[in-house]
Design a protein around this motif. Structure first.
Motif, mmCIF file in Angstrom:
data_model
loop_
_atom_site.group_PDB
_atom_site.id
_atom_site.type_symbol
_atom_site.label_atom_id
_atom_site.label_comp_id
_atom_site.label_asym_id
_atom_site.label_seq_id
_atom_site.Cartn_x
_atom_site.Cartn_y
_atom_site.Cartn_z
ATOM 1 N N LEU A 1 11.934 2.765 2.369
ATOM 2 C CA LEU A 1 11.169 4.149 1.731
ATOM 3 C C LEU A 1 11.996 4.913 0.547
ATOM 4 C CD1 LEU A 1 9.637 5.000 5.068
ATOM 5 C CD2 LEU A 1 8.378 4.165 2.973
ATOM 6 N N ALA A 2 13.420 4.991 0.966
ATOM 7 C CA ALA A 2 14.425 5.645 0.172
ATOM 8 C C ALA A 2 14.320 4.993 -1.246
ATOM 9 C CB ALA A 2 15.613 5.827 0.829
ATOM 10 N N GLU A 3 14.384 3.739 -1.049
ATOM 11 C CA GLU A 3 14.676 2.916 -2.312
ATOM 12 C C GLU A 3 13.572 3.088 -3.166
ATOM 13 O OE1 GLU A 3 15.126 -1.809 -3.702
ATOM 14 O OE2 GLU A 3 15.522 -1.080 -1.617
ATOM 15 N N TRP A 4 12.334 3.252 -2.713
ATOM 16 C CA TRP A 4 11.123 3.564 -3.324
ATOM 17 C C TRP A 4 10.843 4.859 -3.812
ATOM 18 C CZ3 TRP A 4 7.409 0.741 0.891
ATOM 19 C CH2 TRP A 4 7.757 -0.517 0.736
ATOM 20 N N GLY A 5 11.721 5.795 -3.336
ATOM 21 C CA GLY A 5 11.815 6.976 -4.023
ATOM 22 C C GLY A 5 11.343 8.135 -3.116
ATOM 23 N N LEU A 6 11.030 7.852 -1.926
ATOM 24 C CA LEU A 6 10.494 8.646 -0.566
ATOM 25 C C LEU A 6 11.546 9.569 -0.480
ATOM 26 C CD1 LEU A 6 7.905 9.332 1.243
ATOM 27 C CD2 LEU A 6 9.454 8.354 2.734
ATOM 28 N N ARG A 7 11.436 10.990 -0.080
ATOM 29 C CA ARG A 7 12.484 11.977 0.216
ATOM 30 C C ARG A 7 12.417 12.527 1.499
ATOM 31 N NH1 ARG A 7 16.269 10.342 -1.548
ATOM 32 N NH2 ARG A 7 17.305 12.163 -0.611
ATOM 33 N N PHE B 1 0.921 -1.255 0.074
ATOM 34 C CA PHE B 1 0.014 0.012 -0.138
ATOM 35 C C PHE B 1 1.105 1.339 0.094
ATOM 36 C CE2 PHE B 1 -2.857 2.870 2.158
ATOM 37 C CZ PHE B 1 -4.045 3.166 1.328
ATOM 38 N N VAL B 2 1.861 1.283 1.002
ATOM 39 C CA VAL B 2 2.740 2.554 0.886
ATOM 40 C C VAL B 2 3.415 2.737 -0.558
ATOM 41 C CG1 VAL B 2 4.704 3.554 2.048
ATOM 42 C CG2 VAL B 2 2.771 2.630 3.495
ATOM 43 N N HIS B 3 3.980 1.737 -0.799
ATOM 44 C CA HIS B 3 4.663 1.737 -2.229
ATOM 45 C C HIS B 3 3.996 2.389 -3.119
ATOM 46 C CE1 HIS B 3 7.694 -0.458 -5.013
ATOM 47 N NE2 HIS B 3 7.723 0.723 -5.333
ATOM 48 N N THR B 4 2.759 1.669 -3.221
ATOM 49 C CA THR B 4 1.762 2.429 -4.342
ATOM 50 C C THR B 4 1.710 3.723 -4.062
ATOM 51 O OG1 THR B 4 0.533 0.176 -4.488
ATOM 52 C CG2 THR B 4 -0.638 2.365 -5.258
ATOM 53 N N LEU B 5 1.063 4.259 -2.887
ATOM 54 C CA LEU B 5 0.864 5.787 -2.413
ATOM 55 C C LEU B 5 2.221 6.575 -2.975
ATOM 56 C CD1 LEU B 5 -0.803 5.732 0.954
ATOM 57 C CD2 LEU B 5 -1.697 5.689 -1.481
ATOM 58 N N ILE B 6 3.537 5.956 -2.594
ATOM 59 C CA ILE B 6 4.648 6.755 -2.995
ATOM 60 C C ILE B 6 4.726 7.099 -4.566
ATOM 61 C CG2 ILE B 6 7.301 6.773 -2.868
ATOM 62 C CD1 ILE B 6 6.962 5.578 -0.222
ATOM 63 N N ASP B 7 4.404 5.741 -5.137
ATOM 64 C CA ASP B 7 4.589 5.896 -6.697
ATOM 65 C C ASP B 7 3.513 6.833 -7.345
ATOM 66 O OD1 ASP B 7 5.418 4.951 -9.313
ATOM 67 O OD2 ASP B 7 3.859 4.034 -9.393
ATOM 68 N N LEU B 8 2.367 6.795 -6.610
ATOM 69 C CA LEU B 8 1.095 7.895 -7.130
ATOM 70 C C LEU B 8 1.635 9.161 -6.805
ATOM 71 C CD1 LEU B 8 -1.931 8.635 -7.522
ATOM 72 C CD2 LEU B 8 -2.255 8.092 -5.331
ATOM 73 N N GLY B 9 2.469 9.605 -5.527
ATOM 74 C CA GLY B 9 2.737 10.984 -5.466
ATOM 75 C C GLY B 9 3.721 11.484 -6.456
ATOM 76 N N ARG B 10 4.508 10.488 -6.602
ATOM 77 C CA ARG B 10 5.606 10.672 -7.587
ATOM 78 C C ARG B 10 4.959 11.001 -9.259
ATOM 79 N NH1 ARG B 10 8.750 6.938 -6.958
ATOM 80 N NH2 ARG B 10 8.203 5.531 -8.592
ATOM 81 N N ARG B 11 4.015 10.209 -9.424
ATOM 82 C CA ARG B 11 3.606 10.439 -10.884
ATOM 83 C C ARG B 11 2.746 11.725 -10.965
ATOM 84 N NH1 ARG B 11 3.339 5.810 -13.914
ATOM 85 N NH2 ARG B 11 4.259 3.989 -13.034
#
Length: 292
Positions: free
Chosen positions: A258-264, A229-239
């Protein structure tokens, strides 16, 4: 006299629930009496805290996941009881909302945060606002007057509303977001994920930042469902071109994932020490004054 009127009102409510012309004698309702007493206690506690200036704010750093330096600070409201103990937010905000007092708290917090930002020109901060205050003329007047009197504060201020409040009326919330941004502030959705806002509605709102509900983050290493779920939300935010914050990050392993998934950006949770030694909860930014 107040007790007589209250009992008469209770009897009237009972009569209205029956057919027209019914007679209803007053009967003590222990549950209603208990609720009324709790309402009176909560009202007195909140108003006393306001009058005695026992409301204060904690600064929770929102930390860059790479440098581990604060990007900005979330301002969290607390109430100190006369004996020095603290009231948790969930102990008084529901009462304040139910009793119509939450706007007074919002206005007081805005006033304190504004004073802190004016005194500390480098401070970047976010402040939560309840759904009740989004249409409150006094809150808007206070915000507008403060920003006009102190140029340079608007671009350092982020206004947060919860996702649950935002989805109650998407069109009304979109108007609120536009009005805040017209004043030069940023806007954030707090507790993102709790209300399951659709992708379309999130784009429609036009917010700048989303903060993932910590309930989905704190057990990241133990729950495969939460990770997905969190991975999906991070990807959504980036898009969608949004900044994303993960709240309640508990350990280095979660931060690395989280950093690996692109969270800052992340927060460790109020009252905790964030991973990597970042101070979280209660420590004021350098140069900030005590705020009460």
């Amino acid at each position: 006299m107040n007790e007589v009127l209250t009992r008469a009102q209770d009897a009237l409510y009972g009569a209205r629930a029956r057919r027209r012309g019914s007679f209803q004698a007053y009967q003590p309702n222990l549950a209603r009496i208990s609720e009324r007493q709790e309402n009176m206690r909560a009202t007195d506690e909140i108003l006393s805290a306001l009058n005695e200036r026992r409301i204060f704010i904690l600064f929770e750093p929102i930390v860059d996941i790479g440098s581990r330096r604060p990007a900005f600070y979330e301002c969290l409201m607390r109430i100190k009881r006369p004996d020095g103990s603290l009231l948790a937010v969930n102990e008084f905000i529901p009462w304040a909302e139910r009793l119509g007092l939450v706007r007074l708290l919002d206005y007081r917090v805005l006033d304190m945060v504004a004073a802190e930002m004016i005194a500390s020109p480098a401070l970047k901060a976010s402040v939560n606002v309840s759904a009740a205050s989004t249409s409150d003329p006094d809150w808007w007047a206070g915000l507008g007057a403060m920003l006009r009197a102190h140029p340079g504060v608007a671009e350092r201020l982020t206004v947060e509303i919860t996702e649950t409040a935002a989805i109650q009326d998407i069109d009304e919330t979109r108007g609120f977001v536009a009005r805040v941004k017209d004043l030069g502030c940023r806007i954030a959705i707090d507790d993102f994920g709790a209300g399951y806002t659709s992708f379309r509605n999130l784009r429609k709102l036009g917010v700048d930042l989303v903060k993932i509900d910590g309930a989905f983050v704190r057990n990241l290493m133990q729950s495969e469902d939460d990770r997905a779920f969190v991975h999906t939300l991070i990807d959504l935010g980036r898009r969608l071109g949004l900044q994303t914050v993960a709240e309640w990050v508990q350990d280095e392993a979660s931060a690395a994932m989280l950093a690996e998934w692109g969270l800052r950006l992340f927060a460790g949770g109020a009252g905790r020490v964030g991973v990597g030694g970042a101070a979280v909860g209660g420590r004021r930014p350098s140069g900030a004054r005590r705020v009460t």
